[in-house]
Design an enzyme around this catalytic site. Structure first.
Site, short mmCIF file in Angstrom:
data_model
loop_
_atom_site.label_atom_id
_atom_site.label_comp_id
_atom_site.label_asym_id
_atom_site.label_seq_id
_atom_site.Cartn_x
_atom_site.Cartn_y
_atom_site.Cartn_z
N CYS A 67 39.75 0.42 -2.38
CA CYS A 67 38.63 -0.49 -2.10
C CYS A 67 39.06 -1.94 -2.37
O CYS A 67 39.28 -2.33 -3.51
CB CYS A 67 37.45 -0.07 -2.98
N CYS A 70 36.92 -4.02 -4.66
CA CYS A 70 37.07 -3.57 -6.05
C CYS A 70 38.31 -4.20 -6.68
O CYS A 70 38.26 -4.67 -7.83
CB CYS A 70 37.23 -2.05 -6.10
#
Ligand code: ZN
Length: 148
Positions: A67, A70
Site C-alpha cells: 500500500c 501506507c
C-alpha cells in the site's frame, strides 16, 4: 496509577503518578517502555495492548507492504510516536500478515488509524496523514473523550 504494556515482552508495568512513564523501564525485561517509535504487533499483541494499557491511549495503524499511501505515512507515524509518547502507545498491524485481526476491526480501507482508550475504540479515520495531522487528530479525540 497508570499501567503500561511493555512493547518488547508484553508485561504490564504499573507506573505511579509521580514517576515519568516516558523514562520508565520494564520491570521484567528492563527495556525502555517508551522508545519514541511505533511497535509492530500481531493480533495477540494488539489484544494485550488494548486490554492492559491503562491511562495510556493506544493508536493503531493498520497498513500493508503493498500500500503506497501506507508506506508514505510510515515516517509520519514514527514522528508522531516521538511526540505522542507516553500519552499514547503507537502500534502497527500488518493487515496482510493478520487479515483476521484487520477484518475483526472492521477495517475496509488502509491506511486506517484507530484510537483506543481503556480498551474501547474512541475514534478512527482512513487515509494517509502527516505527523502534524496524526498528532492533532489524536489529541482532539482524547480531549473529547475526557470531557464526554
Ligand atoms: Zn518488558
Amino acid at each position: 496509577m497508570a499501567q503500561v504494556v511493555c512493547p518488547h515482552c508484553l508485561a504490564a508495568n504499573r507506573i505511579p503518578p509521580e514517576r515519568d512513564a516516558g523514562q520508565a523501564r520494564c520491570g521484567r525485561c528492563r527495556a525502555a517502555l517508551f522508545a519514541g517509535e511505533p511497535t509492530e504487533v500481531d493480533a495477540a499483541g494488539l489484544q494485550v495492548h488494548r486490554r492492559a494499557n491503562q491511562g495510556v491511549a493506544v493508536l493503531l495503524d493498520v497498513w500493508a507492504p503493498w500500500c503506497g499511501p501506507c508506506r508514505a505515512m510510515a515516517p509520519h507515524f514514527t514522528a508522531a510516536a516521538r511526540r505522542l509518547e507516553p500519552q499514547a502507545r503507537l502500534l502497527k498491524l500488518n493487515a496482510d500478515a493478520d487479515p483476521q485481526a484487520s477484518a475483526e476491526l472492521g477495517v475496509s480501507g488502509i491506511p486506517a488509524l484507530i484510537l483506543f482508550q481503556d480498551g474501547r475504540e474512541i475514534a478512527r479515520q482512513a487515509g494517509a496523514q502527516t505527523a502534524d495531522q496524526i498528532i492533532a487528530w489524536t489529541r482532539q479525540a482524547l480531549s473529547q473523550a475526557a470531557s464526554a
